[in-house]
Scaffold this motif. Structure first.
Motif, mmCIF file in Angstrom:
data_model
loop_
_atom_site.group_PDB
_atom_site.id
_atom_site.type_symbol
_atom_site.label_atom_id
_atom_site.label_comp_id
_atom_site.label_asym_id
_atom_site.label_seq_id
_atom_site.Cartn_x
_atom_site.Cartn_y
_atom_site.Cartn_z
ATOM 1 N N UNK A 123 -55.077 58.273 -20.076
ATOM 2 C CA UNK A 123 -53.683 58.499 -19.725
ATOM 3 C C UNK A 123 -53.059 57.157 -19.406
ATOM 4 N N UNK A 124 -51.993 56.807 -20.102
ATOM 5 C CA UNK A 124 -51.350 55.524 -19.866
ATOM 6 C C UNK A 124 -50.062 55.767 -19.101
ATOM 7 N N UNK A 135 -51.331 50.789 -17.056
ATOM 8 C CA UNK A 135 -52.614 51.310 -16.596
ATOM 9 C C UNK A 135 -53.171 52.319 -17.585
ATOM 10 N N UNK A 136 -54.485 52.350 -17.679
ATOM 11 C CA UNK A 136 -55.177 53.294 -18.550
ATOM 12 C C UNK A 136 -56.378 53.847 -17.783
ATOM 13 N N UNK A 137 -56.474 55.160 -17.712
ATOM 14 C CA UNK A 137 -57.587 55.793 -17.022
ATOM 15 C C UNK A 137 -58.582 56.314 -18.050
ATOM 16 N N UNK A 138 -59.845 55.930 -17.884
ATOM 17 C CA UNK A 138 -60.901 56.313 -18.814
ATOM 18 C C UNK A 138 -62.037 56.950 -18.012
ATOM 19 N N UNK A 139 -62.623 58.018 -18.544
ATOM 20 C CA UNK A 139 -63.762 58.673 -17.891
ATOM 21 C C UNK A 139 -64.984 58.584 -18.789
ATOM 22 N N UNK A 140 -66.129 58.358 -18.166
ATOM 23 C CA UNK A 140 -67.402 58.309 -18.877
ATOM 24 C C UNK A 140 -68.338 59.330 -18.252
ATOM 25 N N UNK A 154 -65.129 57.217 -13.355
ATOM 26 C CA UNK A 154 -63.697 57.181 -13.639
ATOM 27 C C UNK A 154 -63.256 55.737 -13.467
ATOM 28 N N UNK A 155 -62.725 55.187 -14.541
ATOM 29 C CA UNK A 155 -62.362 53.774 -14.568
ATOM 30 C C UNK A 155 -60.860 53.651 -14.745
#
Length: 72
Positions: free
Chosen positions: A3-4, A17-22, A58-59
């Motif tokens: 999500x930006x 901002x960019x949220x990334x999940x692994x 969550x990054x």
């Protein structure tokens, strides 16, 4: 992938901002390699890393928004 969003400018600097999940099944080295690639090719830097109780990472990444200024 993520999500930006844009935050309002602070001190003349604007960040994207960019949220990334692994998932927890990815190894630490695999996550590191993916983040290194995003940093090298996308200009992203690490803002926040949260590891959940289930092991999911969550990054939050950020990069400067550079606005081109028109010259007279």
């Amino acid at each position: 992938m993520g999500l930006i969003e844009r935050r309002p400018p602070r001190d003349g600097v604007e960040w994207e901002f960019d949220e990334v999940s692994f998932s927890s099944d990815l190894s630490r080295s695999a996550v590191r390699q993916l983040l290194v690639e995003r940093a090298e090719y996308g200009g992203w830097t690490l803002d926040r890393l949260r590891i959940g109780r289930d092991g999911r990472r969550q990054v939050l990444l950020r990069r400067k928004i550079i606005r081109a200024q028109r010259t007279a």
